[in-house]
Design a protein around this motif. Structure first.
Motif, mmCIF file in Angstrom:
data_model
loop_
_atom_site.group_PDB
_atom_site.id
_atom_site.type_symbol
_atom_site.label_atom_id
_atom_site.label_comp_id
_atom_site.label_asym_id
_atom_site.label_seq_id
_atom_site.Cartn_x
_atom_site.Cartn_y
_atom_site.Cartn_z
ATOM 1 N N GLN A 183 55.033 46.173 22.652
ATOM 2 C CA GLN A 183 54.630 45.619 23.941
ATOM 3 C C GLN A 183 53.761 46.642 24.664
ATOM 4 N N PHE A 184 52.646 46.180 25.199
ATOM 5 C CA PHE A 184 51.751 47.087 25.924
ATOM 6 C C PHE A 184 50.914 46.294 26.923
ATOM 7 N N PRO A 185 50.512 46.930 28.025
ATOM 8 C CA PRO A 185 49.652 46.260 29.002
ATOM 9 C C PRO A 185 48.192 46.407 28.621
ATOM 10 N N TYR A 186 47.408 45.381 28.949
ATOM 11 C CA TYR A 186 45.967 45.484 28.744
ATOM 12 C C TYR A 186 45.262 44.409 29.578
ATOM 13 N N GLY A 187 44.268 44.814 30.305
ATOM 14 C CA GLY A 187 43.424 43.870 31.030
ATOM 15 C C GLY A 187 44.163 42.971 31.994
ATOM 16 N N GLY A 188 45.201 43.491 32.620
ATOM 17 C CA GLY A 188 45.968 42.687 33.559
ATOM 18 C C GLY A 188 47.037 41.824 32.921
ATOM 19 N N ALA A 189 47.128 41.849 31.597
ATOM 20 C CA ALA A 189 48.153 41.086 30.870
ATOM 21 C C ALA A 189 49.154 42.040 30.243
ATOM 22 N N VAL A 190 50.262 41.494 29.798
ATOM 23 C CA VAL A 190 51.232 42.229 28.988
ATOM 24 C C VAL A 190 51.271 41.558 27.622
ATOM 25 N N VAL B 187 41.917 37.936 23.394
ATOM 26 C CA VAL B 187 43.339 37.577 23.460
ATOM 27 C C VAL B 187 43.774 37.376 24.906
ATOM 28 N N VAL B 188 43.412 38.312 25.768
ATOM 29 C CA VAL B 188 43.810 38.222 27.180
ATOM 30 C C VAL B 188 43.176 37.003 27.838
ATOM 31 N N ARG B 189 41.928 36.709 27.461
ATOM 32 C CA ARG B 189 41.195 35.629 28.126
ATOM 33 C C ARG B 189 41.629 34.234 27.677
ATOM 34 N N VAL B 190 41.908 34.048 26.366
ATOM 35 C CA VAL B 190 42.101 32.674 25.874
ATOM 36 C C VAL B 190 43.470 32.397 25.267
ATOM 37 N N ALA B 191 44.192 33.419 24.793
ATOM 38 C CA ALA B 191 45.491 33.151 24.154
ATOM 39 C C ALA B 191 46.449 32.530 25.154
ATOM 40 N N PRO B 192 47.294 31.608 24.708
ATOM 41 C CA PRO B 192 48.169 30.906 25.647
ATOM 42 C C PRO B 192 49.278 31.793 26.192
ATOM 43 N N SER B 193 49.656 31.514 27.414
ATOM 44 C CA SER B 193 50.873 32.108 27.979
ATOM 45 C C SER B 193 52.064 31.328 27.429
ATOM 46 N N PRO B 194 53.292 31.763 27.695
ATOM 47 C CA PRO B 194 54.471 31.088 27.132
ATOM 48 C C PRO B 194 54.507 29.596 27.461
#
Length: 521
Positions: A75-82, A261-268
């Protein structure tokens, strides 16, 4: 769930990275961590002993053999996402671990070797991904080496995997002539930069002849006409895959991949339980166990339970109900992971993969909630295909053997069976390398040297049915019956013909090659 917590949860990205062995998956994982600032120096899976080991390959055996044998959670933070990134074993002998991991993620990152395309292991894994309709991003790796024509790779993705390929960039050259990539959206050129930091060229077609330049321009025009643009809705529906080209070894294309990934991958998203559909922004918290790892810290012989949170926000110290055992517990030391390293979590949200230490009594597929009776579904269990009888070299270590094999079976490293008649311990696996791993870990982690020998078994099937029909089977074929590590009844046959005959003779019974890890009672 409060609005502020919903916003935090919506920034979770939970994905698995899958590939055929040697496509560069673990190297890419290392550079994802490096790019995100989670580590300071990338490791290497293969190479000399002096090289730094990959962060995701933390077991001693993995480092010795240069393979991944267990899923690593990072787990790591990147671009405002986790980002919760799960690096799965590439080797087919550890496919069950990968299948279980795919139940715990919201999307998948597929890594392909540019010279080999869609290989058998990738094809097998993607069949499971497609069944679950998981969104897929594709990273075509090793463009700085000999590679197949990019258009040929796109055709193969479409024909073999049933995915519409949507390249977001287009490579200029390959191997020694790899110059970089052209952004299909913005039209800019990103030059290929080696690990030493030197760009081969700052212009897309520098070094190419006039004829080669025209051929590349025609190819780019053809791609624009023949392939669809990337569409987030089609991607999230599992119909279209966004494609990037790069070189994991040099970290080229990795930042673009993380940004994507941060821009388009779905959230839960929602999760199916036996009782109802559970939504991520519900309160209270709930989740399921998809992985158990024994001896992450060999000094303490610990056992860590990995839970995918499906709903709510959870804080350490809050009481959880272990639904499958009808009991409560309070995991005070809630952990998040970066390979073997762990740190205490102050809070966790739907989508996160968290862990806590246990002394046993928890199984893969178990559900935890803050009170509600839920049972999450979808954890697969497959009958093994090869078998060995386990022999302990020191008879006085029999008790330690049973403890060790029980814990390793609990984490899904192997399946074991205790015949109803006799004292044998039978191991079952889907690949021979699993036996090597179990023997290695029994000696290294439990101090129990063992050897294996042929067991005269070719087929295993779980047996279910009415009690009177089971009694008839036991009376006539008790020598072939055993209990697995979870206590379920199993029929062990010498070959398939024998198994077919038994199935015909006992029509009231079901002989199962696979099943849910947690079937309804």
């Amino acid at each position: 769930m409060k609005d502020a917590d919903r916003e935090v949860m919506a920034r979770r990205r939970t994905l698995a990275i899958v590939s055929h062995p040697d496509a560069g998956k673990t190297t890419l994982t290392e550079h994802l961590l490096l790019t995100a600032g989670a580590i300071q120096l990338a490791g290497a899976v293969k190479g000399r002993r002096t090289q730094r080991a990959a962060r995701s390959d933390w077991m001693a055996l993995e480092r010795e053999r240069g393979i991944s044998v267990a899923t690593s959670v990072m787990q790591f933070p990147y671009g405002g996402a986790v980002v919760n990134l799960l690096d799965t074993p590439g080797h087919e002998d550890f496919s069950e671990d990968t299948y279980r991991t795919l139940t715990a993620v919201d999307s998948v990152l597929m890594v392909l070797d540019a010279a080999k395309g869609v290989e058998p292991r990738t094809l097998e894994l993607m069949r499971i991904v497609r069944e679950r309709a998981l969104p897929v991003l594709t990273f075509i790796n090793k463009m700085d080496r000999d590679a197949r024509a990019p258009l040929e790779l796109l055709d193969e993705i479409h024909e073999k995997l049933g995915l519409e390929p949507a390249p977001l960039v287009w490579p200029v050259g390959s191997g020694r002539e790899f110059r970089g990539v052209i952004d299909r959206g913005e039209g800019g050129f990103e030059p290929f930069v080696t690990a030493g930091g030197e760009a081969r060229s700052t212009e897309a077609f520098a070094g190419f002849s006039e004829g080669e330049r025209r051929g590349l321009e025609e190819e780019i025009a053809l791609v624009a006409e023949a392939t669809p643009a990337f569409d987030r809705d089609a991607y999230r529906a599992g119909a279209r895959t966004g494609i990037l080209f790069g070189s994991a070894l040099h970290g080229f294309g990795v930042r673009r991949l993380l940004d994507l990934v941060v821009r388009v991958a779905p959230s839960p998203g929602p999760r199916a339980a036996r009782e109802r559909t559970v939504h991520p922004d519900e309160d209270p918290a709930s989740g399921f166990v998809f992985k158990i790892q024994a001896n992450m810290d060999p000094r303490h012989h610990d056992r860590v339970v990995f839970v995918r949170l499906c709903s709510g926000r959870y804080e350490p110290g809050r009481r959880l109900r272990h639904v499958d055992r009808g009991r409560s517990l309070v995991p005070n030391d809630l952990m998040v992971f970066l390979g073997q390293e762990r740190e205490r979590a102050e809070a966790a949200y739907a989508g996160d993969v968290i862990g806590f230490a246990t002394h046993g009594g928890i199984e893969i597929g178990d559900t935890f909630t803050e009170g509600e009776e839920l049972h999450f579904r979808g954890i697969p269990n497959f009958a093994p295909t090869i078998f060995r009888r386990l022999i302990v070299r020191d008879p006085l270590r029999g008790k330690a053997l049973l403890r060790g094999i029980g814990e390793l079976a609990e984490e899904g490293a192997v399946q074991f069976f205790r015949p109803l008649l006799g004292n044998d311990v039978i191991l079952g696996a889907v690949g021979p390398l699993q036996f090597d791993v179990v023997a290695y870990r029994l000696e290294e982690e439990y101090g129990v040297p063992v050897r294996t020998e042929g067991a005269g078994i070719g087929v295993a099937r779980w047996v279910e049915g009415p009690a009177e029909a089971l009694a008839v089977l036991e009376e006539g074929a008790g020598a072939h019956l055993a209990r697995d590590g979870l206590g379920s009844l199993v029929y062990l046959a010498p070959h398939r013909v024998h198994m077919d005959l038994v199935t015909e003779r006992h029509p009231r019974l079901r002989f199962l090659a696979s099943r849910e890890r947690k079937d309804p009672a």
